[in-house]
Design a protein around this motif. Structure first.
Motif, PDB file in Angstrom:
ATOM      1  N   GLY A   1       0.703  -1.137   0.085  1.00 41.66           N
ATOM      2  CA  GLY A   1      -0.076   0.104  -0.269  1.00 41.66           C
ATOM      3  C   GLY A   1       1.531   1.083   0.161  1.00 41.66           C
ATOM      4  N   GLN A   2       0.468   1.764  -0.718  1.00 41.53           N
ATOM      5  CA  GLN A   2       1.009   3.436  -0.074  1.00 41.53           C
ATOM      6  C   GLN A   2       0.482   4.342   0.484  1.00 41.53           C
ATOM      7  OE1 GLN A   2       1.760   5.332  -4.774  1.00 41.53           O
ATOM      8  NE2 GLN A   2       2.161   3.277  -5.698  1.00 41.53           N
ATOM      9  N   VAL A   3       0.745   5.520   1.220  1.00 48.89           N
ATOM     10  CA  VAL A   3       0.239   6.104   1.938  1.00 48.89           C
ATOM     11  C   VAL A   3       0.772   7.155   1.782  1.00 48.89           C
ATOM     12  CG1 VAL A   3      -0.863   6.107   4.273  1.00 48.89           C
ATOM     13  CG2 VAL A   3      -0.094   3.399   3.924  1.00 48.89           C
ATOM     14  N   HIS A   4      -0.087   8.516   2.175  1.00 51.42           N
ATOM     15  CA  HIS A   4       0.086   9.435   1.773  1.00 51.42           C
ATOM     16  C   HIS A   4      -0.740  10.366   2.511  1.00 51.42           C
ATOM     17  CE1 HIS A   4       0.953   8.754  -2.739  1.00 51.42           C
ATOM     18  NE2 HIS A   4       0.190   7.811  -1.973  1.00 51.42           N
ATOM     19  N   CYS A   5       0.135  12.043   3.402  1.00 50.09           N
ATOM     20  CA  CYS A   5      -0.375  12.449   3.854  1.00 50.09           C
ATOM     21  C   CYS A   5      -1.166  13.562   3.357  1.00 50.09           C
ATOM     22  CB  CYS A   5       0.801  13.128   5.157  1.00 50.09           C
ATOM     23  SG  CYS A   5       0.221  13.982   5.904  1.00 50.09           S
ATOM     24  N   GLY A   6      -2.523  14.366   3.563  1.00 49.50           N
ATOM     25  CA  GLY A   6      -2.559  15.347   2.772  1.00 49.50           C
ATOM     26  C   GLY A   6      -4.329  14.562   3.114  1.00 49.50           C
ATOM     27  N   ASP A   7      -5.117  16.188   2.810  1.00 52.46           N
ATOM     28  CA  ASP A   7      -6.201  16.129   2.838  1.00 52.46           C
ATOM     29  C   ASP A   7      -7.476  15.898   1.924  1.00 52.46           C
ATOM     30  OD1 ASP A   7      -9.218  17.151   4.033  1.00 52.46           O
ATOM     31  OD2 ASP A   7      -8.531  19.154   3.209  1.00 52.46           O
ATOM     32  N   LEU A   8      -8.120  14.357   2.332  1.00 47.98           N
ATOM     33  CA  LEU A   8      -9.122  13.848   1.284  1.00 47.98           C
ATOM     34  C   LEU A   8      -8.482  13.638   0.170  1.00 47.98           C
ATOM     35  CD1 LEU A   8     -11.885  14.939   2.031  1.00 47.98           C
ATOM     36  CD2 LEU A   8     -10.610  13.403   3.328  1.00 47.98           C
ATOM     37  N   PHE A   9      -8.508  13.473  -0.960  1.00 43.96           N
ATOM     38  CA  PHE A   9      -8.536  13.253  -2.373  1.00 43.96           C
ATOM     39  C   PHE A   9      -7.478  14.415  -2.522  1.00 43.96           C
ATOM     40  CE2 PHE A   9     -13.087  12.536  -2.598  1.00 43.96           C
ATOM     41  CZ  PHE A   9     -12.692  11.144  -2.502  1.00 43.96           C
ATOM     42  N   ALA A  10      -7.201  15.221  -2.184  1.00 43.68           N
ATOM     43  CA  ALA A  10      -5.499  16.128  -2.538  1.00 43.68           C
ATOM     44  C   ALA A  10      -4.661  14.979  -2.217  1.00 43.68           C
ATOM     45  CB  ALA A  10      -5.680  17.365  -1.542  1.00 43.68           C
ATOM     46  N   ALA A  11      -4.438  14.237  -1.337  1.00 46.20           N
ATOM     47  CA  ALA A  11      -3.224  13.536  -0.388  1.00 46.20           C
ATOM     48  C   ALA A  11      -3.102  12.508  -1.741  1.00 46.20           C
ATOM     49  CB  ALA A  11      -3.936  12.999   0.443  1.00 46.20           C
ATOM     50  N   LEU A  12      -4.120  12.114  -2.592  1.00 46.26           N
ATOM     51  CA  LEU A  12      -3.554  11.326  -3.939  1.00 46.26           C
ATOM     52  C   LEU A  12      -2.944  12.015  -5.071  1.00 46.26           C
ATOM     53  CD1 LEU A  12      -7.059   9.405  -3.628  1.00 46.26           C
ATOM     54  CD2 LEU A  12      -4.969   8.519  -1.816  1.00 46.26           C
ATOM     55  N   PRO A  13      -2.587  10.414  -5.637  1.00 46.09           N
ATOM     56  CA  PRO A  13      -1.454  10.547  -7.030  1.00 46.09           C
ATOM     57  C   PRO A  13      -2.337  10.952  -7.782  1.00 46.09           C
ATOM     58  CG  PRO A  13      -0.701   8.757  -6.034  1.00 46.09           C
ATOM     59  CD  PRO A  13      -1.705   9.066  -5.069  1.00 46.09           C
ATOM     60  N   PRO A  14      -2.366  12.023  -8.872  1.00 42.23           N
ATOM     61  CA  PRO A  14      -3.340  12.283 -10.050  1.00 42.23           C
ATOM     62  C   PRO A  14      -3.864  11.551 -10.501  1.00 42.23           C
ATOM     63  CG  PRO A  14      -1.418  13.987  -9.844  1.00 42.23           C
ATOM     64  CD  PRO A  14      -1.581  12.466  -9.066  1.00 42.23           C
ATOM     65  N   GLN A  15      -3.359  10.118 -10.993  1.00 34.52           N
ATOM     66  CA  GLN A  15      -3.443   9.554 -12.046  1.00 34.52           C
ATOM     67  C   GLN A  15      -3.913   8.144 -11.052  1.00 34.52           C
ATOM     68  OE1 GLN A  15      -0.238   9.801 -10.232  1.00 34.52           O
ATOM     69  NE2 GLN A  15       1.056   7.912 -10.193  1.00 34.52           N
ATOM     70  N   VAL A  16      -4.622   7.859 -10.128  1.00 33.57           N
ATOM     71  CA  VAL A  16      -5.744   7.670  -9.568  1.00 33.57           C
ATOM     72  C   VAL A  16      -7.072   7.707  -9.466  1.00 33.57           C
ATOM     73  CG1 VAL A  16      -6.334   6.625  -7.372  1.00 33.57           C
ATOM     74  CG2 VAL A  16      -3.564   6.548  -7.502  1.00 33.57           C
ATOM     75  N   ARG A  17      -7.003   8.954  -9.778  1.00 32.29           N
ATOM     76  CA  ARG A  17      -8.770   9.827 -10.648  1.00 32.29           C
ATOM     77  C   ARG A  17      -9.140   8.924 -11.512  1.00 32.29           C
ATOM     78  NH1 ARG A  17     -11.121  14.939 -10.150  1.00 32.29           N
ATOM     79  NH2 ARG A  17      -9.168  16.231  -8.738  1.00 32.29           N
ATOM     80  N   GLY A  18     -10.126   8.307 -11.912  1.00 31.55           N
ATOM     81  CA  GLY A  18     -11.195   7.378 -12.256  1.00 31.55           C
ATOM     82  C   GLY A  18     -11.105   6.561 -12.348  1.00 31.55           C
ATOM     83  N   THR A  19     -10.146   6.074 -11.322  1.00 39.08           N
ATOM     84  CA  THR A  19      -9.844   4.242 -11.727  1.00 39.08           C
ATOM     85  C   THR A  19     -10.356   3.397 -10.432  1.00 39.08           C
ATOM     86  OG1 THR A  19      -7.737   4.768 -10.603  1.00 39.08           O
ATOM     87  CG2 THR A  19      -7.705   5.264 -12.604  1.00 39.08           C
ATOM     88  N   VAL A  20     -11.108   4.061  -9.076  1.00 40.45           N
ATOM     89  CA  VAL A  20     -10.980   3.608  -8.332  1.00 40.45           C
ATOM     90  C   VAL A  20     -12.472   2.566  -7.853  1.00 40.45           C
ATOM     91  CG1 VAL A  20     -11.446   3.723  -5.556  1.00 40.45           C
ATOM     92  CG2 VAL A  20     -10.203   5.159  -6.452  1.00 40.45           C
ATOM     93  N   ASP A  21     -11.977   0.854  -7.288  1.00 39.18           N
ATOM     94  CA  ASP A  21     -13.015   0.366  -7.530  1.00 39.18           C
ATOM     95  C   ASP A  21     -13.740   0.692  -6.622  1.00 39.18           C
ATOM     96  OD1 ASP A  21     -12.559  -1.077 -10.193  1.00 39.18           O
ATOM     97  OD2 ASP A  21     -10.700  -1.675  -9.016  1.00 39.18           O
ATOM     98  N   LEU A  22     -13.262   0.696  -5.138  1.00 43.96           N
ATOM     99  CA  LEU A  22     -13.491   0.557  -3.697  1.00 43.96           C
ATOM    100  C   LEU A  22     -12.921   2.188  -3.078  1.00 43.96           C
ATOM    101  CD1 LEU A  22     -13.438  -3.051  -2.978  1.00 43.96           C
ATOM    102  CD2 LEU A  22     -15.216  -2.116  -3.688  1.00 43.96           C
ATOM    103  N   LEU A  23     -13.889   3.109  -2.975  1.00 46.53           N
ATOM    104  CA  LEU A  23     -13.200   3.614  -1.897  1.00 46.53           C
ATOM    105  C   LEU A  23     -13.889   3.653  -1.002  1.00 46.53           C
ATOM    106  CD1 LEU A  23     -12.525   6.577  -1.500  1.00 46.53           C
ATOM    107  CD2 LEU A  23     -14.265   7.500  -2.718  1.00 46.53           C
ATOM    108  N   ALA A  24     -13.355   3.099   0.524  1.00 41.35           N
ATOM    109  CA  ALA A  24     -13.258   3.318   1.918  1.00 41.35           C
ATOM    110  C   ALA A  24     -13.188   4.324   2.599  1.00 41.35           C
ATOM    111  CB  ALA A  24     -12.855   1.359   2.326  1.00 41.35           C
ATOM    112  N   ALA A  25     -14.326   4.585   2.724  1.00 41.58           N
ATOM    113  CA  ALA A  25     -13.997   6.487   3.414  1.00 41.58           C
ATOM    114  C   ALA A  25     -14.419   6.214   4.940  1.00 41.58           C
ATOM    115  CB  ALA A  25     -14.224   8.225   2.894  1.00 41.58           C
ATOM    116  N   ASN A  26     -13.680   6.253   6.299  1.00 42.27           N
ATOM    117  CA  ASN A  26     -14.301   5.644   7.762  1.00 42.27           C
ATOM    118  C   ASN A  26     -14.242   6.879   8.016  1.00 42.27           C
ATOM    119  OD1 ASN A  26     -15.863   4.674   9.634  1.00 42.27           O
ATOM    120  ND2 ASN A  26     -14.074   4.283  10.771  1.00 42.27           N
ATOM    121  N   VAL A  27     -14.926   8.510   7.622  1.00 38.43           N
ATOM    122  CA  VAL A  27     -14.851   9.595   7.564  1.00 38.43           C
ATOM    123  C   VAL A  27     -15.218   9.906   9.127  1.00 38.43           C
ATOM    124  CG1 VAL A  27     -15.092  10.409   5.311  1.00 38.43           C
ATOM    125  CG2 VAL A  27     -17.298  10.046   6.743  1.00 38.43           C
ATOM    126  N   PRO A  28     -14.814  10.682  10.235  1.00 37.08           N
ATOM    127  CA  PRO A  28     -15.330  11.417  11.217  1.00 37.08           C
ATOM    128  C   PRO A  28     -17.030  11.781  10.986  1.00 37.08           C
ATOM    129  CG  PRO A  28     -13.746  13.283  10.799  1.00 37.08           C
ATOM    130  CD  PRO A  28     -14.066  11.763   9.513  1.00 37.08           C
TER     131      PRO A  28
END
Length: 282
Positions: free
Chosen positions: A162-189
């Motif tokens: 796994g690649q782990v990134h520090c940042g605010d929600l989607f802004a932390a993710l590599p841009p190439q991931v956009r539009g490719t996510v099969d499962l987006l688990a967001a255990n938000v507060p």
């Protein structure tokens, strides 16, 4: 030769085996108000490497530190997840989110293709680790705003690549991931700001506020995730997030307003409510 016999040399008493301390540990934990003293004693004694370490652990637990921070791990979906001091402790109710996500992942699996999984607001990375264990090979990304959580998740997700990134929600993710996510688990507060002070002391005093406080009605972070989710999901991909039972209707409306086909999963035994929003297939 002296008439008095030399006294025999007495070997020092061997320390008690850790499990022999069980009754004493249970008594001390009960006195400190621990409801599940028997179970907690077993976990402490199974983790400690000496009676002194066990005594230190009991003292920290009696002082109000979460058990998982005391022993350094949590049992989640049958996995031992490392939990560092201050990092959000994975709750058993979140196992429903994992079970629902894993079922979706299996149903959509294609031969030779690794599903793309994102663990947003990842905390310790427990959800991502459990999904990787359930699904096998995945392309796994995780993100959190808390640097302590990111460091903890990086250790828990290393075996799954796994690649782990520090940042605010989607802004932390590599841009190439956009539009490719099969499962987006967001255990938000999702605790309303006004209710944070009503949480058990071990949560409000020992876990990061950003992992607990969901804003005025508890759904502020969910709104932010839902607003961008469709752009990050692959066609047919799903967002899974958690809320309380009383928030379910409002939360489902948030996902629907974001263009996602919604459903709600519940588990009374776990006390869990999971919202699932799926991007329509193109």
């Amino acid at each position: 030769m002296s008439d008095s016999a030399t006294p025999p040399v007495t070997a020092p008493a061997a320390p008690l085996p850790l499990q022999a301390l069980h009754a004493d540990v249970v008594t001390r934990l009960r006195a400190a108000g621990c409801v599940f003293a028997e179970d907690e004693a077993h976990i402490i004694l199974a983790t400690a490497t000496s009676p002194q370490e066990a005594a230190d652990m009991v003292a920290r637990r009696a002082g109000g530190l979460p058990l998982e921070h005391v022993v350094g791990w949590a049992d989640f979906c049958g996995l031992r997840i490392a939990v560092d001091p201050g990092v959000f402790v994975p709750r058993r109710r979140t196992e429903l989110l994992v079970h629902e996500a894993a079922a979706l992942g299996r149903a959509a699996a294609a031969p030779g293709r690794e599903p793309v999984v994102v663990d947003l607001c990842c905390g310790s990375g427990a959800v991502g680790a459990a999904l990787a264990a359930a699904l096998g090979r995945v392309r796994l990304y995780a993100a959190d705003l808390d640097p302590a959580a990111v460091a903890c998740a990086a250790r828990n997700l290393a075996a799954a690549g796994g690649q782990v990134h520090c940042g605010d929600l989607f802004a932390a993710l590599p841009p190439q991931v956009r539009g490719t996510v099969d499962l987006l688990a967001a255990n938000v507060p999702y605790v309303p700001s006004g209710s944070v002070g009503l949480l058990p002391a071990e949560a409000r005093d020992h876990e990061a506020l950003i992992a607990l406080d969901g804003g005025g009605d508890g759904l502020d972070v969910m709104r932010r995730v839902a607003a961008q989710a469709a752009g990050w999901l692959a066609p047919g991909g799903s967002l899974l997030t958690e809320a309380s039972e009383r928030q379910a209707a409002a939360a489902e409306g948030i996902l629907a307003a974001a263009g996602l086909a919604t459903r709600v999963a519940t588990d009374d035994d776990l006390g869990a409510t999971v919202l699932i929003g799926t991007r329509p297939a193109d």
